[in-house]
Design an enzyme around this catalytic site. Structure first.
Site, mmCIF file in Angstrom:
data_model
loop_
_atom_site.group_PDB
_atom_site.id
_atom_site.type_symbol
_atom_site.label_atom_id
_atom_site.label_comp_id
_atom_site.label_asym_id
_atom_site.label_seq_id
_atom_site.Cartn_x
_atom_site.Cartn_y
_atom_site.Cartn_z
ATOM 1 N N SER A 194 -69.762 -47.838 -72.450
ATOM 2 C CA SER A 194 -69.384 -46.641 -71.802
ATOM 3 C C SER A 194 -69.441 -45.435 -72.840
ATOM 4 O O SER A 194 -70.488 -45.112 -73.431
ATOM 5 C CB SER A 194 -67.987 -46.877 -71.244
ATOM 6 O OG SER A 194 -67.920 -45.729 -70.437
ATOM 7 N N ASP A 351 -70.849 -39.234 -69.585
ATOM 8 C CA ASP A 351 -70.835 -39.986 -70.479
ATOM 9 C C ASP A 351 -72.034 -40.917 -70.636
ATOM 10 O O ASP A 351 -72.832 -40.836 -69.783
ATOM 11 C CB ASP A 351 -69.424 -40.908 -70.542
ATOM 12 C CG ASP A 351 -69.422 -41.898 -69.609
ATOM 13 O OD1 ASP A 351 -70.146 -41.612 -68.584
ATOM 14 O OD2 ASP A 351 -68.438 -42.611 -69.761
ATOM 15 N N ASP A 355 -70.937 -43.146 -65.894
ATOM 16 C CA ASP A 355 -70.034 -43.477 -64.949
ATOM 17 C C ASP A 355 -68.979 -42.376 -64.912
ATOM 18 O O ASP A 355 -67.872 -42.355 -63.776
ATOM 19 C CB ASP A 355 -69.596 -44.988 -65.248
ATOM 20 C CG ASP A 355 -68.640 -45.168 -66.218
ATOM 21 O OD1 ASP A 355 -68.735 -44.230 -67.309
ATOM 22 O OD2 ASP A 355 -68.044 -46.161 -66.552
ATOM 23 N N ARG A 356 -68.888 -41.665 -65.586
ATOM 24 C CA ARG A 356 -67.781 -40.466 -65.963
ATOM 25 C C ARG A 356 -68.556 -39.114 -65.632
ATOM 26 O O ARG A 356 -69.541 -39.049 -65.909
ATOM 27 C CB ARG A 356 -67.013 -40.353 -67.133
ATOM 28 C CG ARG A 356 -66.201 -41.576 -67.449
ATOM 29 C CD ARG A 356 -65.216 -41.542 -68.519
ATOM 30 N NE ARG A 356 -64.461 -42.539 -68.746
ATOM 31 C CZ ARG A 356 -63.381 -42.853 -69.646
ATOM 32 N NH1 ARG A 356 -63.103 -41.701 -70.218
ATOM 33 N NH2 ARG A 356 -62.616 -44.099 -69.562
ATOM 34 N N GLU A 452 -59.150 -41.143 -61.386
ATOM 35 C CA GLU A 452 -58.191 -41.451 -62.263
ATOM 36 C C GLU A 452 -58.400 -40.293 -63.366
ATOM 37 O O GLU A 452 -59.700 -39.684 -63.351
ATOM 38 C CB GLU A 452 -58.277 -42.850 -63.167
ATOM 39 C CG GLU A 452 -59.485 -43.084 -63.757
ATOM 40 C CD GLU A 452 -59.648 -44.590 -64.458
ATOM 41 O OE1 GLU A 452 -58.692 -45.148 -64.349
ATOM 42 O OE2 GLU A 452 -60.710 -44.688 -65.274
#
Length: 641
Positions: A194, A351, A355-356, A452
């Site tokens: 990640s 990122d 996924d972010r 989140e």
């Protein structure tokens, strides 16, 4: 090479490593340490093993059982499907639930070394008879070793006669959980670290419901690894997937299906093409650019302006110290320069495994505002609820849910309370939120959003994990529709707070590489000033309630036992203060960080002054850091920005 260090356990581990490791680079590294008699380094590398954390393993790349390398990847992949029955709690068809299998006609071809695995393979064949047909999906990012390790894992399953959907090129992490559901696979594996530094890599696991594995399954996998460490000779053939008929490349099918599915999130495609905004995009040297361009195309947008220095995948991440847009302006300097040069006012950032999502907006004064994950959560919540009401005006709000983690802002709870839908809070991590979403869907509910504060967003349930690709185009459509009305993203955020309350947050972290220091710090909090109990106050701020999910204590419950799951292997304590502030301190599951999250809500209708409340929150956080973290005493490294 014979090892004689005087430590029998270490000597045994050295001999095992040199016997098993077929990678000449990592094998020579251990041989060099043996020759140099560097016992301390050998002990660090060989006498401990990585453990399954946040739905997999993640760590530094290098030699030894304690690091990511060919051998530890093989041991993980080889054993992951070997004995899921460890602990009867797992049960048949429960999560990964797939054994390391080989057809009987292949049995005679196996070496004596592999024969101990046959009982487990037979067991899993009985419990999951369709694994070979259903198969697994494997993807990888652009980090060093990612492609090789994806091929090594694929070879393990191909050798067992299992169909493997192995992507032919780098893909975003969300493509793997999406593919598990789309292809009807029994599991998914993504090789990625990640947003971690360049020397790290990892191995993330999903099961057949499309969500990340949760306890007790991670513990069961870890037990399997430790019980069956001997690698099969066939597991080292990384070239096998290139020629095997059992390997299928799902890329084209998944691309077409994914972009068709995320269109359910688009409400204004016909007007997106004429967006008055120019979007600048950075992939942070990761996999995202081509996939974001396709998503923009699907939503009717013109392509975003790329940050050329960061748009191509580069495992060295040469322009950023930390390839994580959550770090703020320090990670987005080049994006801001590119945007300024092109007259762009909105930055979209993923990122490295996409996924972010992070966003930034140019302010009227010429500076850039980087939105926090909590601020973006408020924006996504407002927008997805607005779109849902427009699309389904007659649907009851009581059937709608949004989800966030306990350390994220409670703004969704405030929106839900006012609008009539529901909100649920879970432990940190999308493995918990995705499973909550699955439970709600099973009850016929609609889940619009899970998020989140660490800039992770799941819009809808097409992907049961955070997805920076779909989130990027949803946010771009929201910004476009606001721009048509002459409203900036910043202004809309303020509008949300004026309606639902000023949810003011103060989040950050300290870095600590010494677990004993971390443990001692939390133990001092649990035995505060020698009282044998948690603190009653933090300086002048009185504590009303304490929830400790490490020890299983919550004095807000009648029996002092928390409702949320307890994990004695990680630290997490939440303080509720009498002034309404809620603060949580916890350790990270993937990085050497001690994080804190603090929030207070000011009600505009009561005439509360936002700046005064914000000042009070900042003072409370300073007191908490000074008294509980004790950075100087513990040699903690503060966040750089």
């Amino acid at each position: 090479m014979t090892a004689r260090t005087g430590d029998n356990e270490l000597d045994d581990n050295i001999r095992q490593w040199l016997k098993w490791d077929k990678n000449e680079i990592t094998k020579r590294e251990i041989e060099g340490l043996v020759k140099a008699k560097d016992v301390n380094k050998l002990r660090v590398l060989l006498t401990s093993r990585m453990k399954f954390g946040t739905a997999g393993i993640r760590g530094n790349m290098g030699a030894g059982f304690a690091q990511m390398n060919d051998l530890t990847i093989i041991q993980t992949g080889q054993q992951e499907y070997q004995r899921e029955r460890v602990g009867e709690a797992l049960g048949p068809r429960n999560v990964l639930h797939h054994g390391h299998r080989r057809r009987q006609r292949d049995a005679d071809e196996q070496s004596e070394q592999a024969r101990p695995h046959q009982g487990q393979a037979a067991y899993m064949l009985r419990s999951c008879p369709n694994l070979k047909e259903r198969g697994i999906v494997i993807g990888h990012d652009a980090r060093h070793n990612s492609e090789r390790w994806a091929n090594l894992v694929a070879a393990i399953f191909i050798n067992l006669g299992v169909k493997v959907y192995l992507f032919s090129r780098i893909v975003p992490t969300p493509f793997v959980p999406y593919s598990v559901l789309n292809l009807g696979c029994d599991a998914g594996i993504m090789v990625t670290a990640s947003h971690n530094p360049k020397n790290d890599n990892g191995y993330k696991v999903y099961w057949d419901n499309g969500a990340q594995i949760i306890s007790p399954h991670d513990k069961g996998i870890q037990a399997c690894i430790l019980e069956n460490l001997t690698p099969l000779a066939s597991s080292w053939d990384a070239t096998l997937p290139k020629t095997s008929p059992l390997r299928v490349d799902p890329l084209q099918q998944i691309m077409e299906s994914y972009y068709r599915d995320i269109l359910s999130l688009a409400l204004h495609k016909s007007t997106n093409v004429n967006s008055p905004l120019k979007f600048t995009y950075t992939a942070m040297h990761g996999v995202g650019y081509n996939y974001v361009v396709e998503a923009y195309k699907a939503f009717g947008f013109n392509p975003p302006i790329p940050v050329k220095e960061q748009v191509e995948p580069d495992p060295e991440f040469p322009t950023v110290k930390f390839p994580n847009p959550e770090e703020g302006k320090s990670a987005l300097d080049l994006a801001m320069a590119t945007a300024d040069a092109h007259g762009s006012t909105v930055i979209i950032a993923n990122d490295p495994d996409a996924d972010r999502l992070a966003i930034a907006e140019k302010q009227s004064c010429g500076t850039w505002k980087v939105f926090s994950g909590n601020e973006m959560g408020a924006l996504f919540g407002w927008w997805l609820w607005t779109c849902y009401k427009e699309k389904y005006p007659d649907s009851p709000a009581s059937d709608v849910w949004m989800i966030s983690s306990t350390v994220s802002t409670m703004v969704l709870r405030s929106i839900a309370k006012k609008e009539g839908f529901h909100h649920a809070a879970t432990l940190s991590g999308f493995k918990w939120m995705a499973n909550k979403a699955l439970d709600l869907r099973a009850d016929g509910k609609t889940v619009l959003l899970a998020f989140e504060e660490a800039i992770g967003f799941m819009c809808g349930c097409r992907v049961l994990d955070k997805d920076g690709i779909s989130a990027a185009v949803v946010m771009s459509e929201m910004a476009t529709q606001l721009a048509y009305k002459g409203i900036s993203i910043t202004q809309q955020l303020d509008n949300i707070y004026k309606i639902y309350g000023y949810h003011i947050t103060n989040n950050s972290y300290y870095i600590c590489h010494d677990q004993t220091v971390i443990d001692a710090m939390f133990q001092r909090i649990r035995d505060y000033e020698g009282t044998g109990s948690h603190p009653k106050a933090c300086g002048k701020y009185e504590i009303k309630n304490i929830r400790d999910l490490t020890t299983g204590y919550d004095n807000n419950q009648p029996d002092n036992k928390p409702i949320l799951p307890v994990d004695p292997k990680s630290h997490m304590i939440t303080f509720t203060f009498t002034n309404g502030c809620v603060a949580t301190i916890r350790t990270s599951g993937t990085e050497p960080k001690i994080k804190y999250y603090a929030e207070i809500c000011a009600d505009p209708s009561n005439g509360q002054d936002r700046s005064a409340v914000e000042a009070e929150l900042n003072d409370l956080v300073t007191s908490m850091v000074t008294r509980f973290f004790q950075p100087e005493r513990n040699n903690l490294i503060a966040r750089s920005n």
